[in-house]
Scaffold this motif. Structure first.
Motif, PDB file in Angstrom:
ATOM      1  N   GLY A 104     -64.141 -36.582  43.257  1.00 30.25           N
ATOM      2  CA  GLY A 104     -63.254 -35.626  42.598  1.00 30.25           C
ATOM      3  C   GLY A 104     -62.027 -36.324  42.057  1.00 30.25           C
ATOM      4  N   SER A 105     -60.939 -35.604  41.978  1.00 28.10           N
ATOM      5  CA  SER A 105     -59.683 -36.143  41.459  1.00 28.10           C
ATOM      6  C   SER A 105     -58.850 -36.718  42.605  1.00 28.10           C
ATOM      7  N   PRO A 106     -58.592 -38.033  42.587  1.00 28.66           N
ATOM      8  CA  PRO A 106     -57.769 -38.617  43.652  1.00 28.66           C
ATOM      9  C   PRO A 106     -56.390 -37.963  43.739  1.00 28.66           C
ATOM     10  N   LYS A 107     -55.865 -37.545  42.586  1.00 27.90           N
ATOM     11  CA  LYS A 107     -54.536 -36.930  42.552  1.00 27.90           C
ATOM     12  C   LYS A 107     -54.491 -35.623  43.343  1.00 27.90           C
ATOM     13  N   ALA A 108     -55.608 -34.911  43.396  1.00 26.01           N
ATOM     14  CA  ALA A 108     -55.652 -33.645  44.128  1.00 26.01           C
ATOM     15  C   ALA A 108     -56.192 -33.834  45.549  1.00 26.01           C
ATOM     16  N   ILE A 109     -57.266 -34.601  45.677  1.00 27.59           N
ATOM     17  CA  ILE A 109     -57.950 -34.727  46.969  1.00 27.59           C
ATOM     18  C   ILE A 109     -57.080 -35.410  48.028  1.00 27.59           C
ATOM     19  N   ILE A 110     -56.406 -36.503  47.661  1.00 28.65           N
ATOM     20  CA  ILE A 110     -55.651 -37.260  48.666  1.00 28.65           C
ATOM     21  C   ILE A 110     -54.506 -36.430  49.253  1.00 28.65           C
ATOM     22  N   PRO A 111     -53.594 -35.904  48.440  1.00 28.41           N
ATOM     23  CA  PRO A 111     -52.477 -35.174  49.056  1.00 28.41           C
ATOM     24  C   PRO A 111     -52.811 -33.755  49.499  1.00 28.41           C
ATOM     25  N   LYS A 112     -53.722 -33.086  48.816  1.00 30.24           N
ATOM     26  CA  LYS A 112     -53.944 -31.659  49.092  1.00 30.24           C
ATOM     27  C   LYS A 112     -55.065 -31.394  50.090  1.00 30.24           C
ATOM     28  N   LYS A 113     -56.073 -32.265  50.163  1.00 27.91           N
ATOM     29  CA  LYS A 113     -57.202 -32.039  51.061  1.00 27.91           C
ATOM     30  C   LYS A 113     -57.221 -33.034  52.216  1.00 27.91           C
ATOM     31  N   LEU A 114     -57.286 -34.325  51.879  1.00 33.01           N
ATOM     32  CA  LEU A 114     -57.452 -35.351  52.908  1.00 33.01           C
ATOM     33  C   LEU A 114     -56.278 -35.443  53.868  1.00 33.01           C
ATOM     34  N   ALA A 115     -55.067 -35.347  53.372  1.00 27.79           N
ATOM     35  CA  ALA A 115     -53.894 -35.447  54.240  1.00 27.79           C
ATOM     36  C   ALA A 115     -53.991 -34.428  55.380  1.00 27.79           C
ATOM     37  N   THR A 116     -54.432 -33.231  55.057  1.00 28.68           N
ATOM     38  CA  THR A 116     -54.580 -32.179  56.063  1.00 28.68           C
ATOM     39  C   THR A 116     -55.819 -32.418  56.919  1.00 28.68           C
ATOM     40  N   ASP A 117     -56.943 -32.782  56.284  1.00 27.99           N
ATOM     41  CA  ASP A 117     -58.200 -33.014  57.016  1.00 27.99           C
ATOM     42  C   ASP A 117     -58.036 -34.045  58.128  1.00 27.99           C
ATOM     43  N   VAL A 118     -57.299 -35.120  57.860  1.00 30.80           N
ATOM     44  CA  VAL A 118     -57.157 -36.192  58.852  1.00 30.80           C
ATOM     45  C   VAL A 118     -55.841 -36.088  59.626  1.00 30.80           C
ATOM     46  N   ASP A 119     -55.097 -35.020  59.386  1.00 33.00           N
ATOM     47  CA  ASP A 119     -53.829 -34.780  60.063  1.00 33.00           C
ATOM     48  C   ASP A 119     -52.876 -35.962  59.868  1.00 33.00           C
ATOM     49  N   ALA A 120     -52.802 -36.449  58.647  1.00 27.52           N
ATOM     50  CA  ALA A 120     -51.961 -37.610  58.336  1.00 27.52           C
ATOM     51  C   ALA A 120     -50.487 -37.252  58.439  1.00 27.52           C
ATOM     52  N   ILE A 137     -49.069 -40.721  29.816  1.00 25.87           N
ATOM     53  CA  ILE A 137     -50.163 -39.863  29.358  1.00 25.87           C
ATOM     54  C   ILE A 137     -50.959 -39.271  30.525  1.00 25.87           C
ATOM     55  N   VAL A 138     -51.390 -40.107  31.447  1.00 17.61           N
ATOM     56  CA  VAL A 138     -52.269 -39.617  32.521  1.00 17.61           C
ATOM     57  C   VAL A 138     -51.543 -39.394  33.836  1.00 17.61           C
ATOM     58  N   GLY A 139     -50.368 -39.971  33.996  1.00 21.76           N
ATOM     59  CA  GLY A 139     -49.668 -39.868  35.265  1.00 21.76           C
ATOM     60  C   GLY A 139     -50.350 -40.763  36.286  1.00 21.76           C
ATOM     61  N   SER A 140     -49.616 -41.205  37.281  1.00 18.57           N
ATOM     62  CA  SER A 140     -50.220 -42.100  38.253  1.00 18.57           C
ATOM     63  C   SER A 140     -50.655 -41.320  39.493  1.00 18.57           C
ATOM     64  N   VAL A 141     -51.645 -41.875  40.177  1.00 19.94           N
ATOM     65  CA  VAL A 141     -52.125 -41.270  41.419  1.00 19.94           C
ATOM     66  C   VAL A 141     -51.000 -41.291  42.454  1.00 19.94           C
ATOM     67  N   SER A 142     -50.288 -42.418  42.547  1.00 23.38           N
ATOM     68  CA  SER A 142     -49.219 -42.500  43.552  1.00 23.38           C
ATOM     69  C   SER A 142     -48.132 -41.455  43.286  1.00 23.38           C
ATOM     70  N   GLU A 143     -47.842 -41.218  42.018  1.00 22.24           N
ATOM     71  CA  GLU A 143     -46.845 -40.195  41.662  1.00 22.24           C
ATOM     72  C   GLU A 143     -47.313 -38.802  42.110  1.00 22.24           C
ATOM     73  N   ALA A 144     -48.593 -38.506  41.903  1.00 19.39           N
ATOM     74  CA  ALA A 144     -49.142 -37.203  42.309  1.00 19.39           C
ATOM     75  C   ALA A 144     -49.130 -37.062  43.832  1.00 19.39           C
ATOM     76  N   ILE A 145     -49.424 -38.152  44.538  1.00 18.23           N
ATOM     77  CA  ILE A 145     -49.407 -38.112  46.000  1.00 18.23           C
ATOM     78  C   ILE A 145     -47.995 -37.814  46.494  1.00 18.23           C
ATOM     79  N   VAL A 146     -47.012 -38.494  45.940  1.00 15.55           N
ATOM     80  CA  VAL A 146     -45.616 -38.261  46.332  1.00 15.55           C
ATOM     81  C   VAL A 146     -45.237 -36.803  46.070  1.00 15.55           C
ATOM     82  N   ARG A 147     -45.628 -36.293  44.924  1.00 15.92           N
ATOM     83  CA  ARG A 147     -45.239 -34.935  44.537  1.00 15.92           C
ATOM     84  C   ARG A 147     -45.892 -33.858  45.406  1.00 15.92           C
ATOM     85  N   HIS A 148     -47.151 -34.059  45.809  1.00 14.20           N
ATOM     86  CA  HIS A 148     -47.902 -32.979  46.471  1.00 14.20           C
ATOM     87  C   HIS A 148     -48.186 -33.190  47.947  1.00 14.20           C
TER      88      HIS A 148
END
Length: 181
Positions: A104-120, A137-148
């Motif tokens: 899927g989208s790393p920008k969504a999955i890492i901060p919104k799903k995985l962080a909670t799934d693994v209790d990070a 143009i595309v935004g960075s994955v790290s930026e999305a992780i920080v934001r969400h």
């Protein structure tokens, strides 16, 4: 009063340590540099380390979605990458290492799903190799992780890797095995 103070100090120390660290890797040298730092943080905190690779399925063209060979190659790359990182972290002394492969989208999955799934309580990631225009143009994955992210995030600056840095897992030879010929 001294007993209460000791208990309070112990609570503060507990609050200042991380118990579950999530590190995102993509096979780049920059991500491996961030991974090495995550291993060090996990060891210092006696924390669980979850190493994740997200196959960005949105980048597949309509042809590639139906190309089982392409999909299988991506999955094999990720499986071998995660296996290598788990071995390196375990050999370095991290007691609890898990791996996760997601699509899927790393920008969504890492901060919104995985962080909670693994209790990070800490997500670590490297900065990508995007230039300023691509980031705009595309935004960075790290930026999305920080934001969400629901927890602390540590972004490892990777613009200038040490000249003598040699990856153990995502070597040029390893990556060339999986590149299209």
């Amino acid at each position: 009063s001294t007993r209460r103070k000791r208990k309070k100090n112990k609570e503060v120390i507990t609050m200042l340590t991380y118990k579950s660290i999530l590190i995102a890797v993509d096979g780049s040298h920059e991500a491996e540099w961030a991974f090495n730092k995550a291993v060090d943080v996990a060891k210092r905190n006696d924390a669980k380390l979850t190493v994740v690779n997200v196959i960005d399925s949105r980048t597949y063209s309509s042809y590639e979605v139906y190309d089982a060979q392409f999909t299988e190659k991506s999955k094999n790359f990720s499986d071998d990458l995660l296996k290598g990182y788990k071995e390196v972290a375990t050999n370095a002394g991290v007691k609890n290492v898990e791996t996760r492969l997601e699509f899927g989208s790393p920008k969504a999955i890492i901060p919104k799903k995985l962080a909670t799934d693994v209790d990070a309580d800490l997500i670590m990631c490297g900065t990508s190799g995007l230039n300023a225009v691509e980031r705009f143009i595309v935004g960075s994955v790290s930026e999305a992780i920080v934001r969400h992210s629901p927890c602390d995030v540590l972004v490892v600056r990777t613009e200038e890797l040490p000249e003598d840095f040699q990856p153990q897992v995502a070597t040029d030879e390893f990556r060339s095995q999986y590149q299209a010929h």
